[in-house]
Design a protein around this motif. Structure first.
Motif, PDB file in Angstrom:
ATOM      1  N   GLN A   1       0.826  -1.206   0.000  1.00 39.30           N
ATOM      2  CA  GLN A   1       0.000   0.000   0.000  1.00 39.30           C
ATOM      3  C   GLN A   1       0.862   1.258   0.000  1.00 39.30           C
ATOM      4  OE1 GLN A   1      -3.336  -0.017  -0.505  1.00 39.30           O
ATOM      5  NE2 GLN A   1      -2.923  -2.204  -0.756  1.00 39.30           N
ATOM      6  N   ARG A   2       2.031   1.182   0.647  1.00 38.73           N
ATOM      7  CA  ARG A   2       2.938   2.334   0.630  1.00 38.73           C
ATOM      8  C   ARG A   2       3.433   2.607  -0.788  1.00 38.73           C
ATOM      9  NH1 ARG A   2       4.446   0.300   5.802  1.00 38.73           N
ATOM     10  NH2 ARG A   2       6.096  -1.001   4.935  1.00 38.73           N
ATOM     11  N   ILE A   3       3.573   1.557  -1.591  1.00 40.15           N
ATOM     12  CA  ILE A   3       3.965   1.748  -2.988  1.00 40.15           C
ATOM     13  C   ILE A   3       2.910   2.572  -3.721  1.00 40.15           C
ATOM     14  CG2 ILE A   3       4.367   0.572  -5.187  1.00 40.15           C
ATOM     15  CD1 ILE A   3       5.581  -1.724  -3.688  1.00 40.15           C
TER      16      ILE A   3
ATOM     17  N   SER B   1      12.329   8.239  -8.184  1.00 36.95           N
ATOM     18  CA  SER B   1      13.321   7.497  -7.394  1.00 36.95           C
ATOM     19  C   SER B   1      12.697   6.968  -6.111  1.00 36.95           C
ATOM     20  CB  SER B   1      14.514   8.394  -7.069  1.00 36.95           C
ATOM     21  OG  SER B   1      15.212   8.763  -8.240  1.00 36.95           O
ATOM     22  N   ARG B   2      11.852   7.762  -5.488  1.00 36.54           N
ATOM     23  CA  ARG B   2      11.210   7.308  -4.249  1.00 36.54           C
ATOM     24  C   ARG B   2      10.182   6.212  -4.533  1.00 36.54           C
ATOM     25  NH1 ARG B   2      12.205  12.746  -2.614  1.00 36.54           N
ATOM     26  NH2 ARG B   2      13.600  12.654  -0.787  1.00 36.54           N
ATOM     27  N   TYR B   3       9.551   6.294  -5.685  1.00 37.09           N
ATOM     28  CA  TYR B   3       8.622   5.227  -6.067  1.00 37.09           C
ATOM     29  C   TYR B   3       9.370   3.910  -6.247  1.00 37.09           C
ATOM     30  CZ  TYR B   3       5.692   2.406  -9.160  1.00 37.09           C
ATOM     31  OH  TYR B   3       5.005   1.381  -9.732  1.00 37.09           O
ATOM     32  N   LEU B   4      10.488   3.959  -6.951  1.00 42.57           N
ATOM     33  CA  LEU B   4      11.299   2.753  -7.133  1.00 42.57           C
ATOM     34  C   LEU B   4      11.870   2.280  -5.798  1.00 42.57           C
ATOM     35  CD1 LEU B   4      13.189   3.757 -10.419  1.00 42.57           C
ATOM     36  CD2 LEU B   4      11.214   2.229 -10.176  1.00 42.57           C
ATOM     37  N   ALA B   5      12.229   3.228  -4.921  1.00 40.88           N
ATOM     38  CA  ALA B   5      12.747   2.855  -3.600  1.00 40.88           C
ATOM     39  C   ALA B   5      11.665   2.157  -2.778  1.00 40.88           C
ATOM     40  CB  ALA B   5      13.253   4.097  -2.870  1.00 40.88           C
ATOM     41  N   SER B   6      10.420   2.593  -2.914  1.00 40.32           N
ATOM     42  CA  SER B   6       9.338   1.941  -2.175  1.00 40.32           C
ATOM     43  C   SER B   6       9.132   0.510  -2.650  1.00 40.32           C
ATOM     44  CB  SER B   6       8.039   2.744  -2.323  1.00 40.32           C
ATOM     45  OG  SER B   6       7.541   2.685  -3.650  1.00 40.32           O
ATOM     46  N   ILE B   7       9.344   0.275  -3.943  1.00 40.49           N
ATOM     47  CA  ILE B   7       9.255  -1.090  -4.465  1.00 40.49           C
ATOM     48  C   ILE B   7      10.352  -1.952  -3.853  1.00 40.49           C
ATOM     49  CG2 ILE B   7       9.445  -2.508  -6.553  1.00 40.49           C
ATOM     50  CD1 ILE B   7       8.196  -0.243  -8.116  1.00 40.49           C
TER      51      ILE B   7
ATOM     52  N   THR C   1      23.654  -5.167  -6.238  1.00 37.53           N
ATOM     53  CA  THR C   1      22.513  -5.429  -7.127  1.00 37.53           C
ATOM     54  C   THR C   1      21.558  -6.463  -6.563  1.00 37.53           C
ATOM     55  OG1 THR C   1      23.874  -7.058  -8.328  1.00 37.53           O
ATOM     56  CG2 THR C   1      23.789  -4.824  -9.217  1.00 37.53           C
ATOM     57  N   ASN C   2      22.010  -7.292  -5.628  1.00 32.92           N
ATOM     58  CA  ASN C   2      21.165  -8.375  -5.116  1.00 32.92           C
ATOM     59  C   ASN C   2      20.363  -7.976  -3.882  1.00 32.92           C
ATOM     60  OD1 ASN C   2      22.008 -10.102  -7.113  1.00 32.92           O
ATOM     61  ND2 ASN C   2      23.505 -11.170  -5.863  1.00 32.92           N
ATOM     62  N   ARG C   3      20.947  -7.147  -3.016  1.00 23.74           N
ATOM     63  CA  ARG C   3      20.251  -6.821  -1.769  1.00 23.74           C
ATOM     64  C   ARG C   3      19.261  -5.677  -1.982  1.00 23.74           C
ATOM     65  NH1 ARG C   3      22.610  -8.190   3.768  1.00 23.74           N
ATOM     66  NH2 ARG C   3      21.281  -6.450   4.398  1.00 23.74           N
ATOM     67  N   PRO C   4      17.980  -5.901  -1.694  1.00 28.48           N
ATOM     68  CA  PRO C   4      16.976  -4.841  -1.919  1.00 28.48           C
ATOM     69  C   PRO C   4      17.168  -3.637  -1.009  1.00 28.48           C
ATOM     70  CG  PRO C   4      15.995  -6.748  -0.818  1.00 28.48           C
ATOM     71  CD  PRO C   4      17.361  -7.157  -1.245  1.00 28.48           C
ATOM     72  N   ASP C   5      17.700  -3.841   0.212  1.00 28.03           N
ATOM     73  CA  ASP C   5      17.886  -2.685   1.096  1.00 28.03           C
ATOM     74  C   ASP C   5      18.988  -1.767   0.584  1.00 28.03           C
ATOM     75  OD1 ASP C   5      19.709  -4.760   1.642  1.00 28.03           O
ATOM     76  OD2 ASP C   5      20.124  -3.969   3.637  1.00 28.03           O
ATOM     77  N   ILE C   6      20.031  -2.349  -0.046  1.00 28.14           N
ATOM     78  CA  ILE C   6      21.094  -1.521  -0.625  1.00 28.14           C
ATOM     79  C   ILE C   6      20.575  -0.796  -1.859  1.00 28.14           C
ATOM     80  CG2 ILE C   6      23.369  -1.574  -1.732  1.00 28.14           C
ATOM     81  CD1 ILE C   6      24.146  -3.828   0.102  1.00 28.14           C
ATOM     82  N   ARG C   7      19.793  -1.474  -2.679  1.00 23.44           N
ATOM     83  CA  ARG C   7      19.208  -0.817  -3.849  1.00 23.44           C
ATOM     84  C   ARG C   7      18.260   0.300  -3.423  1.00 23.44           C
ATOM     85  NH1 ARG C   7      18.198  -6.144  -5.351  1.00 23.44           N
ATOM     86  NH2 ARG C   7      15.974  -5.753  -5.243  1.00 23.44           N
ATOM     87  N   GLN C   8      17.509   0.056  -2.356  1.00 21.37           N
ATOM     88  CA  GLN C   8      16.607   1.093  -1.840  1.00 21.37           C
ATOM     89  C   GLN C   8      17.399   2.302  -1.359  1.00 21.37           C
ATOM     90  OE1 GLN C   8      14.407  -0.060   1.642  1.00 21.37           O
ATOM     91  NE2 GLN C   8      12.952   1.637   1.460  1.00 21.37           N
ATOM     92  N   ALA C   9      18.502   2.055  -0.637  1.00 25.99           N
ATOM     93  CA  ALA C   9      19.327   3.160  -0.139  1.00 25.99           C
ATOM     94  C   ALA C   9      19.928   3.954  -1.289  1.00 25.99           C
ATOM     95  CB  ALA C   9      20.432   2.616   0.770  1.00 25.99           C
TER      96      ALA C   9
ATOM     97  N   LEU D   1      18.628   4.361  -4.290  1.00 27.78           N
ATOM     98  CA  LEU D   1      17.553   5.160  -4.886  1.00 27.78           C
ATOM     99  C   LEU D   1      17.190   6.353  -4.010  1.00 27.78           C
ATOM    100  CD1 LEU D   1      15.358   2.226  -6.217  1.00 27.78           C
ATOM    101  CD2 LEU D   1      16.449   3.984  -7.620  1.00 27.78           C
ATOM    102  N   GLU D   2      17.295   6.186  -2.709  1.00 22.23           N
ATOM    103  CA  GLU D   2      17.045   7.317  -1.805  1.00 22.23           C
ATOM    104  C   GLU D   2      18.110   8.395  -1.997  1.00 22.23           C
ATOM    105  OE1 GLU D   2      14.590   8.025  -0.007  1.00 22.23           O
ATOM    106  OE2 GLU D   2      13.460   6.146   0.134  1.00 22.23           O
ATOM    107  N   VAL D   3      19.336   7.979  -2.269  1.00 21.47           N
ATOM    108  CA  VAL D   3      20.395   8.946  -2.573  1.00 21.47           C
ATOM    109  C   VAL D   3      20.049   9.723  -3.840  1.00 21.47           C
ATOM    110  CG1 VAL D   3      22.806   9.207  -3.268  1.00 21.47           C
ATOM    111  CG2 VAL D   3      22.219   7.667  -1.396  1.00 21.47           C
TER     112      VAL D   3
END
Length: 476
Positions: free
Chosen positions: A81-83, A165-171, A294-302, A304-306
């Motif tokens: 829902q946050r997405i 970027s924030r939309y992709l980060a939420s994913i 590329t594999n860890r979603p939390d690193i990819r999220q971080a 995208l937040e940058v």
């Protein structure tokens, strides 16, 4: 006089532009180089994180549980829902780049003062229709109005990119929730299997302790044992029965916790307890540290937040520059409703353009700029922290797995020896070559060693799950 006004306006414009040059948007921090390998041993790019979790676990019972959790878990549903919420912000940012067009209509009555500028010179005049002009008149309008901010400095474009970027980060955030959910379900599953095996071991031990108690009772009847020996064996039996009840309670609580992750009320969970001692169907391959990016979603999220904070900073900087807004109006305007749709007499239109630049509130804008800059630095530090955390998690679980494998080998040998010692102590006790304390100790040592072996297997399975998650698995 006109040239003086023009010079003054030009001076203000150049002053605004020159002051904006001091707003540096190139923000960076020192970066630590990611090691090429997790340890001194060279490795290739083969990585278990690239396996689908179904293929990785290879357990139909666990797979069904995880499928249920992915469909029903409340935390995951909230993340999804946050997405949708962030996607709405993206659509809003996109819409700001387009002209705003509204359908407007109004009707009103107005009276101007007869000695006012609006009325002066109009007395005795008539409308085009021949109707006389009066100080009081009606006014009707139906048409379109539009406003459009021309994105000269990229403010709206950067705002849209930040929202994207924030939309992709939420994913990626929801993917991280999914990865954690898969790992948490698997962890509780193996905890249940361990408890099942503990229960089986305690049940088996209780039977053996009852047999030993019967032997001691017989020994007492023939005068070879005393009441103290019987009491000691009874106490040991009661202790094992109490531990069995505690294990049953732990099983019920763990089942409830697992059912909660599955988004359902308590119910029995089908599982084979022998699965605890089976290895995963795939060899453990960690790949290269760079794959974490590329594999860890939390690193990819971080990451995208940058990116989002970079665009935020550019957006705030653009607010210092003059903005150009175009307004337009097209519709029907008349003093009488019967003339409202008369063409071309009642057609009214206008077009305006305005250039605005901040002068008085620049300190507030600079405060926003400094805030955006601090947010970007925070995001950069968080990104570096995420990378370091990911590397350390993989390293810790690799060490943990290696130590647990050695522990299991030793505990297996210890358990086998202690199991043989139980039968030997019973035999020696019957032959009066061993005391009842030695029999009690043999039972106690075997039980403790067996439970520690079960726990070691559980810890190994959980460490394998955690390593899979640490490498970025569970989201394919």
């Amino acid at each position: 006089m006109k040239s003086l006004k023009f010079t003054y306006i030009l001076f203000l414009f150049l002053l605004i532009l020159s002051s904006c040059k001091t707003l540096n948007t190139n923000v960076g921090i020192p970066q630590q180089k990611l090691p090429e390998h997790y340890n001194k041993t060279l490795s290739d790019s083969t990585n278990i994180a690239q396996l689908n979790w179904k293929a990785y676990f290879g357990d139909e019972h666990l797979i069904r549980l995880i499928d249920t959790a992915l469909a029903n878990n409340f935390d995951l549903q909230m993340a999804l829902q946050r997405i949708i919420t962030v996607k709405s912000e993206l659509l809003k940012a996109k819409g700001k780049q387009l002209p705003n067009v509204d359908l407007n209509s109004w009707a009103g009555r107005e009276r101007v003062g007869e000695y006012s500028v609006d009325w002066a010179g109009n007395e005795g005049g008539t409308f085009l229709s021949g109707d006389p002009l009066n100080p009081a008149y009606n006014d009707y309008y139906l048409g379109l109005t539009s406003s459009w901010e021309i994105d000269i400095w990229g403010k709206l474009k950067n705002s849209r990119k930040a929202a994207l970027s924030r939309y992709l980060a939420s994913i990626e955030g929801s993917t991280f929730v999914k990865s954690n959910l898969v790992a948490n379900v698997a962890t509780l599953y193996y905890e249940l299997l361990a408890l099942d095996n503990e229960l089986e071991t305690l049940t088996h031990t209780i039977e053996k302790q009852k047999e030993a108690l019967e032997v001691v009772n017989l020994q007492k009847e023939v005068g070879k044992a005393n009441a103290l020996a019987i009491q000691q064996f009874q106490a040991q039996l009661l202790n094992s029965q109490a531990r069995k009840n505690e294990t049953l309670q732990a099983i019920a609580k763990t089942e409830n916790a697992l059912n909660f992750l599955l988004g359902r009320y308590p119910q029995p969970i089908e599982r084979p307890k022998t699965r605890l001692f089976q290895d995963f169907p795939h060899d453990i391959k960690t790949g290269l540290p760079v794959q974490l990016l590329t594999n860890r979603p939390d690193i990819r999220q971080a990451a995208l937040e940058v990116e989002a904070t970079k665009f935020d900073l550019k957006t705030v900087k653009a607010a210092f520059f003059p903005s150009l807004t175009i307004g337009a109006k097209l519709g029907y305007n008349a003093f009488n409703p019967k003339f409202l749709f008369t063409s071309p007499e009642s057609i009214a239109y206008s077009i305006t353009g305005g250039l605005t630049a901040p002068l008085i509130n620049r300190k507030a804008l600079k405060a926003e700029f400094n805030t955006a800059k601090a947010n970007q630095l925070e995001a950069l530090f968080n990104y570096q922290k995420s990378i370091l955390n990911g590397f350390m998690e993989v390293s810790d679980e690799m060490i943990n797995l290696k130590q647990l494998e050695e522990l299991i080998k030793l505990k297996k040998q210890e358990t086998n020896i202690l199991e043989e010692s139980i039968e030997a102590s019973k035999l020696f006790y019957k032959m009066a070559k061993a005391s009842y304390l030695e029999v009690l100790t043999a039972h106690q040592n075997y039980l403790q060693s067996k439970l520690e072996l079960i726990d070691a297997h559980k810890q190994k399975q959980i460490a394998t799950v955690n390593l899979y998650k640490a490498l970025g698995g569970g989201w394919y």
